[in-house]
Design a protein around this motif. Sequence first.
Motif, mmCIF file in Angstrom:
data_model
loop_
_atom_site.group_PDB
_atom_site.id
_atom_site.type_symbol
_atom_site.label_atom_id
_atom_site.label_comp_id
_atom_site.label_asym_id
_atom_site.label_seq_id
_atom_site.Cartn_x
_atom_site.Cartn_y
_atom_site.Cartn_z
ATOM 1 N N UNK A 122 2.596 -15.224 0.015
ATOM 2 C CA UNK A 122 1.455 -16.021 0.444
ATOM 3 C C UNK A 122 0.771 -15.470 1.676
ATOM 4 N N UNK A 123 -0.375 -16.050 2.035
ATOM 5 C CA UNK A 123 -1.137 -15.563 3.202
ATOM 6 C C UNK A 123 -0.347 -15.744 4.488
ATOM 7 N N UNK A 124 -0.282 -14.704 5.277
ATOM 8 C CA UNK A 124 0.453 -14.765 6.537
ATOM 9 C C UNK A 124 0.106 -13.534 7.356
ATOM 10 N N UNK A 125 0.570 -13.540 8.590
ATOM 11 C CA UNK A 125 0.356 -12.412 9.500
ATOM 12 C C UNK A 125 1.629 -11.580 9.565
ATOM 13 N N UNK A 126 1.509 -10.285 9.372
ATOM 14 C CA UNK A 126 2.667 -9.406 9.511
ATOM 15 C C UNK A 126 2.878 -9.075 10.985
ATOM 16 N N UNK A 127 4.144 -8.933 11.357
ATOM 17 C CA UNK A 127 4.484 -8.606 12.731
ATOM 18 C C UNK A 127 4.651 -7.112 12.940
ATOM 19 N N UNK A 128 4.949 -6.704 14.167
ATOM 20 C CA UNK A 128 5.073 -5.271 14.497
ATOM 21 C C UNK A 128 6.125 -4.544 13.680
ATOM 22 N N UNK A 129 7.283 -5.154 13.479
ATOM 23 C CA UNK A 129 8.329 -4.481 12.705
ATOM 24 C C UNK A 129 7.923 -4.311 11.246
ATOM 25 N N UNK A 130 7.396 -5.387 10.658
ATOM 26 C CA UNK A 130 7.018 -5.318 9.243
ATOM 27 C C UNK A 130 5.900 -4.301 9.027
ATOM 28 N N UNK A 131 4.944 -4.277 9.937
ATOM 29 C CA UNK A 131 3.870 -3.284 9.834
ATOM 30 C C UNK A 131 4.434 -1.877 10.024
ATOM 31 N N UNK A 132 5.466 -1.766 10.856
ATOM 32 C CA UNK A 132 6.120 -0.480 11.056
ATOM 33 C C UNK A 132 6.779 0.041 9.790
ATOM 34 N N UNK A 133 7.285 -0.866 8.941
ATOM 35 C CA UNK A 133 7.852 -0.453 7.664
ATOM 36 C C UNK A 133 6.789 0.169 6.764
ATOM 37 N N UNK A 134 5.604 -0.428 6.762
ATOM 38 C CA UNK A 134 4.498 0.144 5.975
ATOM 39 C C UNK A 134 4.128 1.515 6.526
ATOM 40 N N UNK A 135 4.046 1.624 7.830
ATOM 41 C CA UNK A 135 3.729 2.903 8.474
ATOM 42 C C UNK A 135 4.753 3.967 8.095
ATOM 43 N N UNK A 136 6.036 3.610 8.096
ATOM 44 C CA UNK A 136 7.094 4.559 7.772
ATOM 45 C C UNK A 136 6.977 5.051 6.332
ATOM 46 N N UNK A 137 6.660 4.139 5.396
ATOM 47 C CA UNK A 137 6.506 4.539 3.997
ATOM 48 C C UNK A 137 5.307 5.448 3.810
ATOM 49 N N UNK A 138 4.209 5.137 4.481
ATOM 50 C CA UNK A 138 3.015 5.980 4.376
ATOM 51 C C UNK A 138 3.261 7.357 4.963
ATOM 52 N N UNK A 139 4.059 7.409 6.036
ATOM 53 C CA UNK A 139 4.381 8.700 6.647
ATOM 54 C C UNK A 139 5.155 9.584 5.672
ATOM 55 N N UNK A 140 5.993 8.972 4.826
ATOM 56 C CA UNK A 140 6.748 9.746 3.833
ATOM 57 C C UNK A 140 5.822 10.409 2.821
ATOM 58 N N UNK A 141 4.636 9.825 2.622
ATOM 59 C CA UNK A 141 3.681 10.339 1.638
ATOM 60 C C UNK A 141 2.580 11.180 2.279
ATOM 61 N N UNK A 142 2.774 11.563 3.520
ATOM 62 C CA UNK A 142 1.702 12.218 4.289
ATOM 63 C C UNK A 142 1.197 13.499 3.650
ATOM 64 N N UNK A 143 2.075 14.321 3.122
ATOM 65 C CA UNK A 143 1.679 15.641 2.626
ATOM 66 C C UNK A 143 1.624 15.716 1.106
ATOM 67 N N UNK A 144 1.369 14.598 0.465
ATOM 68 C CA UNK A 144 1.380 14.563 -0.995
ATOM 69 C C UNK A 144 0.020 14.844 -1.632
ATOM 70 N N UNK A 145 -1.039 14.798 -0.842
ATOM 71 C CA UNK A 145 -2.369 14.951 -1.405
ATOM 72 C C UNK A 145 -2.971 13.651 -1.884
#
Length: 259
Positions: A122-145
Amino acid sequence: MFAEQAGSIELLWGGRERPSRGPKPALSLDRITRTAIALADASGLAAVSMQRIAGELNFTKMSLYRYVPGKTELVALMIDTAMGEPPAPRTGSGWRPALRAWAESLSAVFHRHPWLLPATVGPRVMGPNELGWVESALAALADTGLNGAEKLDAVVVVNGHIRTLAQVAVSMGVGSTRARSPEQVMSAALNELLVGRSDRYPALTAAVASAAADDSHDQALEFGLERIFDGLESFMHRRTARHAKPEAGAEPGAKSGAP
């Protein structure tokens, strides 16, 4: 949405820790939050109430309101605290091992805290840690094109696989879902349900028996991740090949506009 979640935003991102006036308090926001998490781990999210937390801490319910406005804001804090710091990005190993490690770490979080499943819908605000998890996953895909939207979609797909397994384990729970893997919970539940019903579900009975015979059960997380990664890798290869393919009718090495 943000106007309705102003209290959660302040607590998650504003760094408010204690009332600004009065003597140094015996309570803390972190203590309240971790007490609430312990209650949810033991008895589910429905067991968490300001009154119950106050009793656990030997304070009045009104004392808690000096720190957190209500349960909505408290749950937001519980989610971010329970998620914890995201795993450090793995470098030099390629995107598949890096994203697999991320996925396995996230699966372990849902395994420890099953109440996160309903709490993060449901609608809610993500906190610093949860947003950090998204950042970490995106970093894993950094050089994929992959472009930004594709990376986000890939993370959503992987996260969906993890959540689905965790949700099935909870809904089919046999014993404690924190004591066994989701695959073990599902296998035990299926075996129990199929006793005396093999004639009605022959395909399912055969599949479960085959998995037990060749020791290929309890691999739903890994199997799903590998198939998702195979699909992503195939997509990346097709894009690379498409971009490398010369235009139709053009001679290899010919320059555009040459006489």
